[in-house]
Design an enzyme around this catalytic site. Structure first.
Site, mmCIF file in Angstrom:
data_model
loop_
_atom_site.group_PDB
_atom_site.id
_atom_site.type_symbol
_atom_site.label_atom_id
_atom_site.label_comp_id
_atom_site.label_asym_id
_atom_site.label_seq_id
_atom_site.Cartn_x
_atom_site.Cartn_y
_atom_site.Cartn_z
ATOM 1 N N ARG A 33 0.805 -1.222 0.000
ATOM 2 C CA ARG A 33 0.000 0.000 0.000
ATOM 3 C C ARG A 33 0.841 1.277 0.000
ATOM 4 O O ARG A 33 0.307 2.371 -0.165
ATOM 5 C CB ARG A 33 -0.977 -0.019 1.188
ATOM 6 C CG ARG A 33 -2.164 -0.947 0.945
ATOM 7 C CD ARG A 33 -3.031 -1.090 2.180
ATOM 8 N NE ARG A 33 -2.426 -1.997 3.156
ATOM 9 C CZ ARG A 33 -2.841 -2.119 4.412
ATOM 10 N NH1 ARG A 33 -3.845 -1.380 4.853
ATOM 11 N NH2 ARG A 33 -2.245 -2.959 5.227
ATOM 12 N N GLN A 93 14.246 -14.124 4.051
ATOM 13 C CA GLN A 93 12.983 -14.860 3.923
ATOM 14 C C GLN A 93 12.591 -14.697 2.449
ATOM 15 O O GLN A 93 12.028 -13.682 2.054
ATOM 16 C CB GLN A 93 11.913 -14.251 4.851
ATOM 17 C CG GLN A 93 10.600 -15.018 4.836
ATOM 18 C CD GLN A 93 9.451 -14.214 5.431
ATOM 19 O OE1 GLN A 93 9.487 -12.983 5.485
ATOM 20 N NE2 GLN A 93 8.414 -14.906 5.870
HETATM 21 C C1 UD1 Z 1 0.671 -7.449 12.180
HETATM 22 C C2 UD1 Z 1 0.025 -8.395 13.204
HETATM 23 C C3 UD1 Z 1 -1.148 -7.682 13.853
HETATM 24 C C4 UD1 Z 1 -0.680 -6.401 14.490
HETATM 25 C C5 UD1 Z 1 0.031 -5.522 13.469
HETATM 26 C C6 UD1 Z 1 0.653 -4.347 14.169
HETATM 27 C C7 UD1 Z 1 0.368 -10.639 12.312
HETATM 28 C C8 UD1 Z 1 -0.281 -11.798 11.653
HETATM 29 N N1 UD1 Z 1 -0.423 -9.586 12.523
HETATM 30 O O1 UD1 Z 1 -0.276 -7.225 11.164
HETATM 31 O O2 UD1 Z 1 -1.737 -8.523 14.831
HETATM 32 O O3 UD1 Z 1 -1.786 -5.685 15.051
HETATM 33 O O4 UD1 Z 1 1.085 -6.261 12.831
HETATM 34 O O5 UD1 Z 1 1.146 -3.416 13.227
HETATM 35 O O6 UD1 Z 1 1.517 -10.703 12.641
HETATM 36 N N2 UD1 Z 1 6.809 -9.390 7.504
HETATM 37 C C9 UD1 Z 1 7.846 -10.237 7.175
HETATM 38 N N3 UD1 Z 1 7.584 -11.376 6.484
HETATM 39 C C10 UD1 Z 1 6.332 -11.722 6.136
HETATM 40 C C11 UD1 Z 1 5.264 -10.876 6.494
HETATM 41 C C12 UD1 Z 1 5.536 -9.708 7.184
HETATM 42 O O7 UD1 Z 1 9.009 -9.946 7.469
HETATM 43 O O8 UD1 Z 1 6.178 -12.792 5.520
HETATM 44 C C13 UD1 Z 1 7.094 -8.154 8.251
HETATM 45 C C14 UD1 Z 1 6.682 -6.897 7.529
HETATM 46 O O9 UD1 Z 1 7.768 -6.387 6.759
HETATM 47 C C15 UD1 Z 1 6.311 -5.955 8.669
HETATM 48 C C16 UD1 Z 1 5.903 -6.878 9.781
HETATM 49 O O10 UD1 Z 1 6.357 -8.166 9.441
HETATM 50 O O11 UD1 Z 1 7.420 -5.170 9.097
HETATM 51 C C17 UD1 Z 1 4.398 -6.903 9.959
HETATM 52 O O12 UD1 Z 1 3.804 -7.308 8.754
HETATM 53 P P1 UD1 Z 1 2.468 -6.641 8.238
HETATM 54 O O13 UD1 Z 1 2.101 -7.290 6.983
HETATM 55 O O14 UD1 Z 1 2.582 -5.183 8.248
HETATM 56 O O15 UD1 Z 1 1.474 -7.130 9.386
HETATM 57 P P2 UD1 Z 1 0.069 -6.527 9.741
HETATM 58 O O16 UD1 Z 1 -0.926 -7.024 8.769
HETATM 59 O O17 UD1 Z 1 0.173 -5.086 9.913
#
Ligand code: UD1
Ligand code: CA
Length: 512
Positions: A33, A93
């Protein structure tokens, strides 16, 4: 002197927590986004990237390994980490299969099997070091398998909700898209910051599935798994809910930036800095500002900028990596990599480029550009000048409209002006060239040879005066009428403008 983010805090906070621990920062996501070619975690907010803020907050808590999970834009993120956190290890990853998968990859790569693991989303720039330390203390005091940082927010849309049992214990974290209507009404949210017992986390991560709305391995599902296995899970509620805020698009990023601005400005004002309009004053967390400094509206203080006590900066001024001495003033100006000495004065409308160094009480005035230029104590360049690759001695005065011609089309050359020398207006100093101490340069001179100390250098075509030219060539004009009137006056009274003047002297040609 106060820093936007308290600098000494790290030491104190490190002492407060001391068991071995691994910090895992999740930064592999794309951040769709953001609609950006830059990975989300690399977007800057007041002096650091999102990821840089998280690492700075985690620094006091990270007694052991710090691992950053990279994936989307991995090369860009790695290059950034090499600059801001060279001690951090990166873990790839390759496919972003969810936050749980990311944590698992990091646990395996770092060989973390025991101790405490801190997992932090890479996109929470307002998180404070103090809060992380409190979270760890809560975790250690409670002997929990996991402790989650939570916050109560006005609008929990899009965030994971903290589901508690009748006794108030944490039972699970449910993602918005998987939540029931009742769960969506919960306003206590998951900040994406957790402390785990490493061994129990390792086991739970192997049990995650992808049976959810996003088809991902959720780190948040670990909480339910631990509770179901009979392990205690705790929560630490952040006193300041803004700390839990992440940014998913640029509008949210702007909101976070404004919140951080208010936090930094509040800290600075409480430390004795006057801000005339804190809403239009943007200070990076890396900047420090001394007591009784006054920051006028529309001012940006960026990077490694340091503003001294009692200095005046602004309005409409941007300083990047610039030092402003005690009691100096910088008004309506732009400065990059410059040093402004104590009591020195800059602007309005000056442009100080890298390598500019102004000693105590030096002056760079209006419409003046400087680059690689050192001004000695009390030296002045008050108006309309370009000074590049120059040394200007203490007490020297450079008149209006002087150009330091430093570039021959291929190379740059130095100009050296001695102490208390005097450069007349509209002179060009063709570098390399030297004007000695106490020497004078007549107005309008193109200096191509050294002017020895105490000498006058002047190169000027003698003036030709053609009497009566206007009466003959511009009859009937306003000029002719004015000339005729002046001639009448001169006949009627005093001697007119006739005084002889040497074509060689600097005359009244300099300015101050
Ligand atoms: C996540 C949490 C949610 C929380 C929110 C807070 C989960 C499932 N949900 O949601 O409960 O309220 O953060 O902001 O964890 N990332 C990776 N690898 C991946 C996916 C994500 O490194 O495969 C990293 C992203 O770069 C990011 C972080 O993890 O920095 C969070 O990922 P994001 O997709 O933003 O999670 P949310 O949907 O916001
Ligand atoms: Ca997020």
């Amino acid at each position: 002197m106060c820093r936007g983010a308290p600098a000494g805090a790290g030491q104190r906070e490190r002492a407060a927590v001391n068991s071995t621990r691994t910090v895992i920062v999740l930064a592999a996501g794309e951040g769709k986004r953001m609609k950006s070619s830059l990975p989300k975690v690399l977007h800057p907010v007041l002096g650091r990237t999102l990821l840089g803020h998280v690492l700075a907050a985690a620094e006091p808590a990270g007694a052991g390994t710090t691992a950053v999970v990279v994936g989307h834009g991995a090369d860009q993120v790695r290059a950034h980490l090499a600059e801001v956190a060279p001690d951090a290890t990166t873990v790839l990853q390759a496919q972003q299969r969810g936050t749980g998968h990311a944590a698992r990859v990091a646990m395996e790569a770092t060989g973390t099997a025991t101790g405490t693991v801190l997992v932090i989303n890479g996109d929470v720039p307002l998180l404070r070091a103090r809060t992380l330390v409190n979270l760890i203390e809560t975790h250690e005091a409670g002997g929990a398998a996991a402790t989650v940082l939570t916050a109560e927010v006005a609008d929990p849309t899009g965030l994971g909700r903290i589901v508690r049992d009748a006794a108030g214990g944490v039972e699970a974290i449910v993602e918005e898209r998987d939540a029931t209507a009742a769960q969506r009404a919960i306003v206590e949210i998951n900040a994406g910051v957790y402390v785990f017992d490493a061994a129990l986390l390792g086991v739970a991560l192997t049990k995650l599935n992808t049976q959810n709305a996003q088809g991902e391995e959720y780190l948040t599902d670990v909480i339910r798994l631990l509770v179901d296995a009979g392990h205690p899970v705790g929560a630490h509620r952040a006193a300041d809910a803004t700390e839990a805020l992440g940014a998913n698009d640029r509008a949210e990023l702007a909101t976070l930036r404004a919140l951080l601005r208010d936090r930094i400005n509040g800290d600075l004002m409480r430390s004795g800095v006057t801000m005339i309009d804190p809403t239009t004053t943007w200070v990076d967390v890396t900047v420090s500002v001394g007591r009784d400094a006054v920051i006028e509206p529309n001012t940006q203080l960026r990077g490694a900028t340091v503003v001294g006590e009692g200095a005046l900066v602004g309005p409409d001024t941007t300083l990047l990596d610039t030092t402003v001495g005690d009691g100096a003033s910088v008004v309506r100006s732009h400065a990059l990599g410059a040093e402004v000495g104590p009591g020195a004065s800059v602007g309005p409308f000056a442009y100080l480029r890298p390598g500019t160094r102004l000693a105590r009480k030096a002056k760079v005035g209006t419409f003046v550009e400087t680059k690689n230029a050192s001004l000695g104590e009390g030296a002045k360049i008050p108006h309309l000048t370009y000074a590049g690759d120059a040394t200007v001695g203490a007490g020297a005065n450079v008149g209006a409209g002087v150009i330091f011609a430093n570039y021959d089309g291929v190379r740059k050359h130095q100009t050296v002006i001695g102490e208390s020398a005097f450069i007349g207006c509209d002179s060009t100093l063709v570098a390399p060239v030297e004007v000695g101490a106490g020497a004078y340069v007549g107005a309008g001179t193109t200096v191509v040879k050294p002017v020895p100390p105490g000498a006058l250098g002047v190169a000027r075509t003698p003036q030709r005066t053609v009497d009566g030219w206007v009466e003959r060539k511009r009859p009937g004009t306003r000029s002719a009428a004015a000339a005729a009137a002046a001639a009448g006056e001169s006949v009627a009274g005093h001697a007119g403008a006739g005084g002889e003047r040497s074509p060689e002297g600097p005359g009244d040609t300099a300015t101050e």
